[in-house]
Design an enzyme around this catalytic site. Structure first.
Site, PDB file in Angstrom:
ATOM      1  N   ASN A 280       5.253  28.000   1.114  1.00  0.00           N
ATOM      2  CA  ASN A 280       5.849  29.148   1.903  1.00  0.00           C
ATOM      3  C   ASN A 280       5.892  29.094   3.279  1.00  0.00           C
ATOM      4  OD1 ASN A 280       5.946  30.191  -0.934  1.00  0.00           O
ATOM      5  ND2 ASN A 280       4.191  31.542  -1.000  1.00  0.00           N
TER       6      ASN A 280
ATOM      7  N   ARG B 244      13.358  32.863  -3.779  1.00  0.00           N
ATOM      8  CA  ARG B 244      13.239  34.069  -3.140  1.00  0.00           C
ATOM      9  C   ARG B 244      13.235  33.961  -1.491  1.00  0.00           C
ATOM     10  NH1 ARG B 244      13.521  38.874  -4.564  1.00  0.00           N
ATOM     11  NH2 ARG B 244      12.678  40.184  -3.379  1.00  0.00           N
TER      12      ARG B 244
ATOM     13  N   CYS C 101      10.676  33.972  -8.636  1.00  0.00           N
ATOM     14  CA  CYS C 101       9.893  34.525  -9.856  1.00  0.00           C
ATOM     15  C   CYS C 101       9.999  35.844  -9.981  1.00  0.00           C
ATOM     16  CB  CYS C 101       8.385  33.992  -9.675  1.00  0.00           C
ATOM     17  SG  CYS C 101       8.197  32.172  -9.441  1.00  0.00           S
TER      18      CYS C 101
ATOM     19  N   ASP D 135      -1.279  34.792  -5.588  1.00  0.00           N
ATOM     20  CA  ASP D 135      -0.566  33.635  -6.275  1.00  0.00           C
ATOM     21  C   ASP D 135      -1.418  32.676  -6.958  1.00  0.00           C
ATOM     22  OD1 ASP D 135       1.913  34.568  -5.312  1.00  0.00           O
ATOM     23  OD2 ASP D 135       2.334  32.673  -3.856  1.00  0.00           O
TER      24      ASP D 135
ATOM     25  N   ARG E 146       9.014  23.580  -8.829  1.00  0.00           N
ATOM     26  CA  ARG E 146       9.481  24.517  -7.289  1.00  0.00           C
ATOM     27  C   ARG E 146       8.316  24.391  -6.471  1.00  0.00           C
ATOM     28  NH1 ARG E 146      10.410  30.186  -8.530  1.00  0.00           N
ATOM     29  NH2 ARG E 146      10.225  29.756  -6.173  1.00  0.00           N
TER      30      ARG E 146
HETATM   31  C1  UD1 Z   1       5.626  36.042  -0.663  1.00  0.00           C
HETATM   32  C2  UD1 Z   1       5.397  34.602  -1.747  1.00  0.00           C
HETATM   33  C3  UD1 Z   1       4.927  34.982  -3.011  1.00  0.00           C
HETATM   34  C4  UD1 Z   1       3.606  35.974  -2.967  1.00  0.00           C
HETATM   35  C5  UD1 Z   1       3.821  37.077  -2.308  1.00  0.00           C
HETATM   36  C6  UD1 Z   1       2.435  37.983  -1.898  1.00  0.00           C
HETATM   37  C7  UD1 Z   1       7.252  33.312  -0.768  1.00  0.00           C
HETATM   38  C8  UD1 Z   1       8.381  32.639  -0.815  1.00  0.00           C
HETATM   39  N1  UD1 Z   1       6.834  34.114  -1.596  1.00  0.00           N
HETATM   40  O1  UD1 Z   1       6.657  36.863  -1.472  1.00  0.00           O
HETATM   41  O2  UD1 Z   1       4.876  33.768  -3.871  1.00  0.00           O
HETATM   42  O3  UD1 Z   1       3.400  36.328  -4.263  1.00  0.00           O
HETATM   43  O4  UD1 Z   1       4.467  36.636  -0.846  1.00  0.00           O
HETATM   44  O5  UD1 Z   1       1.592  36.960  -1.401  1.00  0.00           O
HETATM   45  O6  UD1 Z   1       6.444  33.363   0.465  1.00  0.00           O
HETATM   46  N2  UD1 Z   1       7.702  45.006  -0.701  1.00  0.00           N
HETATM   47  C9  UD1 Z   1       8.448  46.051  -0.624  1.00  0.00           C
HETATM   48  N3  UD1 Z   1       9.349  46.072   0.107  1.00  0.00           N
HETATM   49  C10 UD1 Z   1       9.711  45.031   0.589  1.00  0.00           C
HETATM   50  C11 UD1 Z   1       9.084  43.694   0.450  1.00  0.00           C
HETATM   51  C12 UD1 Z   1       8.093  43.681  -0.228  1.00  0.00           C
HETATM   52  O7  UD1 Z   1       7.941  47.126  -1.508  1.00  0.00           O
HETATM   53  O8  UD1 Z   1      10.645  44.992   1.676  1.00  0.00           O
HETATM   54  C13 UD1 Z   1       6.338  44.885  -1.749  1.00  0.00           C
HETATM   55  C14 UD1 Z   1       6.730  43.804  -2.758  1.00  0.00           C
HETATM   56  O9  UD1 Z   1       7.262  44.803  -4.046  1.00  0.00           O
HETATM   57  C15 UD1 Z   1       5.201  43.682  -3.208  1.00  0.00           C
HETATM   58  C16 UD1 Z   1       4.315  43.443  -1.715  1.00  0.00           C
HETATM   59  O10 UD1 Z   1       5.328  44.537  -0.991  1.00  0.00           O
HETATM   60  O11 UD1 Z   1       4.629  44.600  -4.011  1.00  0.00           O
HETATM   61  C17 UD1 Z   1       4.316  42.249  -1.339  1.00  0.00           C
HETATM   62  O12 UD1 Z   1       5.499  41.328  -1.367  1.00  0.00           O
HETATM   63  P1  UD1 Z   1       5.950  40.540  -0.202  1.00  0.00           P
HETATM   64  O13 UD1 Z   1       4.569  40.162   0.745  1.00  0.00           O
HETATM   65  O14 UD1 Z   1       7.271  40.747   0.420  1.00  0.00           O
HETATM   66  O15 UD1 Z   1       6.229  39.163  -1.156  1.00  0.00           O
HETATM   67  P2  UD1 Z   1       7.353  38.019  -0.792  1.00  0.00           P
HETATM   68  O16 UD1 Z   1       7.361  37.790   0.742  1.00  0.00           O
HETATM   69  O17 UD1 Z   1       8.576  38.155  -1.462  1.00  0.00           O
END
Ligand code: UD1
Length: 430
Positions: free
Chosen positions: A23, A93, A117, A306, A398
């Site tokens: 990540n 993602r 995912c 994770d 991945r």
């Molecule tokens: C990243 C990781 C993923 C991990 C997650 C949380 C990568 C490529 N993936 O995903 O493996 O599970 O962090 O540690 O680094 N949310 C919103 N609005 C947004 C963005 C997020 O509501 O604009 C919410 C999501 O629905 C979720 C929470 O915030 O409930 C955390 O998401 P986020 O930390 O953004 O995850 P990713 O960056 O997508």
């Protein structure tokens, strides 16, 4: 097409070396376009997500030179496109980091909505809120995010409504060359946030506070190339820690930052596992049947979502009943159905999984429903009596470099096997 076949029951002994963090790498690679220069990135994990990221960089016009399997030289001087098409973006993602990086370089970006995912709804509203606060206009049409700014971006104060890793990193990428000061409040604090900030600072950025919930970014005019080594992978390390704990034995896990592993270490200790920390390694010594414990996933420094599926496998064999509460994603228990095939006793109710420990798991044919769920299937297979076959291992590839080889080296009976007639297998698996 291949599957993983495991004959379970072997205790694990020996050493495992941890690769660079997926990540972190997936944010650092797009960040290279911010400098019109050459960056040498070391300790990149050799995994399919990194290969895809490199393909997108090439598509945009970057020149890539492989120094060795884990080191790349990326020349972004001739990057001349600011569009990432759907066929690429849908596969992961982290493709959304090109929105922030291309905005920073060209003041415009057209990037198809990201894939990745499936853990339920994965909105990007916080990313968009950040870009708009910097002065950008963002439209989404036909699943393409079209972001641009007339002139240049100006620093701004942005309060994140949810703690989001992706939004924090994307806003860092977009704002690093904006005029003035950007402040991200309620920022995510994961080790990969700090690693991206360290990389950008090595390129000449001025970012302070990464790793706390307030990150301050003072815009600079230009960034330059650099040499940078990616931080060790917290989740890969945690996965092998749990694998060692669940199978029994004694495993030294090298090339880690023990501080990043504290939430995992403390849960393993609660289960009665012995964890010995050194400067850059942790030794896991199992101590009989694990004890039950309750786990709630949280943003860093809480227990990482994770690691939730891997930890669930350990708890299926614990003495007593454990409860896992998933508080980051609204649909991250899809793998439990596969876990039940091993004879695990788990009941899911919304974001809670109640796990009643059983004496033994039994090998089964299963699927990796996503990356970490796939890792959990491997751990279950290593512990279970008899043979386990895991399909859809593309998810596992991945995020885990050489997973089969690393486990063979510590005594696991695990191999990759060609699936001769995939259609027949799909039918028989129902
Ligand atoms: C990243 C990781 C993923 C991990 C997650 C949380 C990568 C490529 N993936 O995903 O493996 O599970 O962090 O540690 O680094 N949310 C919103 N609005 C947004 C963005 C997020 O509501 O604009 C919410 C999501 O629905 C979720 C929470 O915030 O409930 C955390 O998401 P986020 O930390 O953004 O995850 P990713 O960056 O997508």
């Amino acid at each position: 097409m291949e599957k993983i076949v495991i004959n379970g029951g072997n205790e694990l002994y020996g050493e495992i070396n941890i690769s660079g963090a997926k990540n972190a790498a997936l944010a650092i690679l797009p960040a290279t376009v911010l400098a019109q220069d050459i960056c040498r990135i070391e300790n990149l994990p050799d995994i399919s997500d990194v290969k895809l990221m490199v393909d997108i960089l090439s598509l945009l016009g970057a020149q890539i030179k492989y120094i060795n399997r884990n080191t790349l030289e990326i020349d972004t001087r001739f990057v001349n496109k600011c569009e990432v098409p759907y066929d690429y973006a849908k596969q992961m993602r982290a493709s959304y980091y090109f929105i922030g990086a291309l905005l920073g370089r060209f003041s415009k970006a057209r990037v198809a909505m990201p894939g990745g995912c499936f853990f339920g709804v994965r909105p990007i509203d916080q990313h968009i809120k950040g870009f708009e606060a910097l002065g950008c206009t963002v439209n989404i049409e036909n699943a393409i995010v079209d972001a641009s700014v007339d002139g240049c971006m100006y620093g701004s104060s942005i309060y994140m409504d949810v703690v989001s890793v992706g939004a924090t990193m994307n806003i860092m990428l977009a704002s690093v060359k904006a005029r003035g000061l950007t402040i991200i409040e309620n920022a995510a604090k994961e080790p990969h946030i700090v690693d991206l900030a360290n990389f950008l600072n090595t390129m000449g950025a001025d970012i302070r506070g990464a790793g706390t919930d307030v990150i301050k970014i003072r815009g600079v005019e230009n960034l330059h190339g650099c040499t940078y080594s990616v931080v060790p992978d917290q989740i890969e390390a945690g996965t092998y820690m749990v694998a060692a704990a669940a199978t029994g034995g004694n495993v030294l896990i090298n090339h880690v930052i023990p501080k990043h592993l504290e939430s995992i270490t403390s849960k393993l200790e609660e289960c009665g596992i012995i964890v010995e920390e050194d400067d850059e390694s942790v030794r896991i010594i199992s101590n009989g049947r694990p004890k039950k414990c309750n786990v709630k996933t949280m943003p860093h420094p809480g227990f990482p979502t994770d690691m939730q599926p891997q930890m669930a496998v350990l708890l299926t064999m614990a003495e007593g009943t454990s409860i896992i509460s998933e508080s980051v994603w609204d649909s991250r228990f899809r793998y439990i159905e596969q876990l039940l095939r091993f004879g695990a006793k788990v009941q899911v109710n919304g974001n809670l999984a109640v796990i009643e420990g059983v004496d033994k798991l039994k090998g089964a044919p299963v699927k990796a429903v996503d990356l970490r769920a796939g890792a959990a299937m491997i751990i279950a297979g290593l512990c279970a009596e008899g043979q386990t076959e895991i399909e859809d291992i593309k998810y596992i590839e991945r995020g885990y470099e050489d997973v089969v080889k690393k486990l063979q080296n510590v005594g696991a009976d695990i191999k990759r096997v060609e699936i001769r007639d995939p259609q027949a297998t799909v039918v028989s698996a129902g």
